[in-house]
Scaffold this active site. Sequence first.
Site, short mmCIF file in Angstrom:
data_model
loop_
_atom_site.label_atom_id
_atom_site.label_comp_id
_atom_site.label_asym_id
_atom_site.label_seq_id
_atom_site.Cartn_x
_atom_site.Cartn_y
_atom_site.Cartn_z
N ASP A 64 -8.14 3.15 -3.42
CA ASP A 64 -6.75 3.09 -4.19
C ASP A 64 -6.83 3.27 -5.42
O ASP A 64 -8.04 3.66 -6.08
CB ASP A 64 -6.41 1.37 -4.20
CG ASP A 64 -4.82 1.38 -4.21
OD1 ASP A 64 -4.34 2.28 -4.58
OD2 ASP A 64 -4.39 0.47 -3.79
C1 BGC Z 1 -1.20 1.10 -4.71
C2 BGC Z 1 -1.21 2.39 -3.64
C3 BGC Z 1 -0.40 3.55 -4.00
C4 BGC Z 1 -1.28 4.26 -5.39
C5 BGC Z 1 -0.70 5.44 -5.44
C6 BGC Z 1 -1.65 1.93 -6.01
O1 BGC Z 1 -1.33 1.16 -7.28
O2 BGC Z 1 -2.02 0.20 -4.63
O3 BGC Z 1 -0.52 1.49 -2.73
O4 BGC Z 1 -0.63 4.25 -3.04
O5 BGC Z 1 -1.10 3.35 -6.25
O6 BGC Z 1 0.52 5.45 -5.98
#
Ligand code: BGC
Length: 724
Positions: A248
């Site tokens: 993530d």
């Molecule tokens: C989130 C993810 C997301 C990623 C990219 C993160 O803060 O937890 O779910 O895919 O950002 O935008």
Amino acid sequence: MTLDEKVGQLVQRAGGRSKSLNSRLDDAELERVRAGTVGSYLHVAGAEPLARLQKVAVEESRLGIPLLFAMDVVHGYRTIFPVPLAMAATWAPEAEEHAARIAAEEATSAGLHWTFAPMIDIARDPRWGRIVEGAGEDPYLGARMAVAQVNGFQGGNSLRPGSLMATAKHFGAYGAAIGGRDYNTADLSERTLQEVYLPPFYAASRAGAGSFMAAFNDIAGVPTTANRELLRGTLRERWGWQGLLVSDWGAIGELLNHGVTEDRKGAALLALDASVDMDMIGGVYADDLKDAIAKDPARLKLLDEAVLRILRVKEQLGLFDKPLAYNDVEREARELLSPEHREAARAIARQSIVLLKNNGLLPLDPTKLKSIAVIGALTTDGMSSLGSWRAQGKAEDVVTVLKGITAAVPKLKITSAPGADPRNTETSGIAAAVKLARAADVTILMVGEDYDLSGEARSRSTLELPPSQLELARQVLATGKPVVILLANGRPLALTELSEKAPAILETWMLGIESGDAIADVLFGKYSPAGRLPAAFPRTSAAVPFNYSANATGRPADPDLSKDTVRYHDLPITPLYPFGHGLSYTEFRYSELAQSTQSVGPDERIDISITVENAGSVSSDEVVQLYVRDPVASIARPVLELRGFKRVEIGAGQKKRVTFSLTPEQFAFWSARGQWLVEAGRIDFWIGASSADLRAKGSFEISKTHLGTAPAAALPTRVTVSNN
Ligand code: BGC
């Protein structure tokens, strides 16, 4: 490949922020691509700009390896569908699959290869803001919706040229954050992890999800990004999944905050050891992996494996053969927001609506009305109809509630006022709204959360309506005039006061660009609502977490307060609206329960059938639900578990026969020895209209104890429907 080129494949950079896509794609960025130090970009979009970027990668870098372009295409790209929690309320995986397919058609025409969806985290604490992104509290429903979305995004059960690669996220227990505070520790038993949180992920891995994302949080002290046992052990070795595992956002670097490593080199190695292939924007692999590997050449093999997995999905998507296949500008112009896509958005939005309460006021008959007051700031707030994660969705594309109602009943006098805004505590506008309500034949009042009250980092300590919304509802209801409440929200709310005072309540979530039309269809009876709650609504905020599928205890909850049982003394033992609840404009009768056998052995099936009759005068869908219980086992089992459901359309006066077909493996539990175990003995089952409205009961025997092979809730029950 040089070491730098290998590491480059593991690097994902942001082409912009989620709200300003492509904004960072400057000359310096192109230089990185030429040097082969980037494998993927996120927060980018557009057939034309991405073609330019891809050309630099394939024509100007030494090896010509194509880039992967990614975005959070969660519930639509330009045509925005209901938020995922609302789509789960359809209890129609085929609807969810259709929405994902359309999202993929649009996104892949706009240069994108990869979406960070579906989010399939089970959420049992509605204070958690990200409950809006998933399918709610139940692993069986969650697994069905996970598979539907993977199939929809990827266009089948494997990655192929033209697929939008799906990401099962956030593996494995992000939704179990303690207290519902986003990013918080999950501390749960191995059994709960296996039986509740992992089944949707197992199902997604079997459905061929090309990618998985590791969760930000830790499970009992092990940060997921460094959880070798879960990622390499369970996901890759035991489940045999070989796709691209992405971290993530910045999560590899956050291993320092977790306090499991002293420096970024250590973080890089922990993540690589755990088999995290790609570093989303953190720059830890980019800056520190090479040195870390230089010190420990044995790690080179792990790097090679990660590179291979990334190259493999690029190949499966067809990018080595046709790097610009996703960049057809004409197709992009045709696909985005096409009339068919809008039509589908309206149909799915209607299916998502849940009738929570109705004293007979709904549906409204426009021929008996002269005027309607449409009240609430959310009735004109397009952004809030779009909800959390909007990709390229635009507020101006939205048919707001006010617009939808006005278009549906052009002959009626429509008045409108915001009353109060959920964003602030200002209540001075309420008086004007009350005046309109008094003057109108009927009032349609929308109250709830705006788009920014649910989603990532949007956990709330309370599930009550925002204060200004509650005050508005109180005063409008106090007029004593007929009032229909429309709820806007991305999570279950505690609505006890409203449920006592309001004559009719429709749960309308955040329904996407066709919100207003879909709501009008239901309000005026063009469509009978049939959505069902994918998570229970508690009576008060303090009553969470509450889950229908709780284990049997020594002192089962009893309404009789003189007994000492599992309950709060100051609250009824039931939630306000239970899991699976939803009313209809018609009435369904269940009869003629039958089963194919009294005893099932390994490799055999049992068929359970029921007749459902629409005893009312309007055609409608019913969601037929199958619940089960293993009443005596070597460990205490849940008092009820969902193991099958079917949304079925039944004409007025018509009957349908619904048959559920199950195997013993669907009753396996995680044994004390850490295996899936099917124990011989009785299984009880019920068919009903919700977890609290069980209409018919039966039981059968499992004849032989044996090992199962998969998480029971991940396995699908076959359902067939015939005319009766
Ligand atoms: C989130 C993810 C997301 C990623 C990219 C993160 O803060 O937890 O779910 O895919 O950002 O935008």
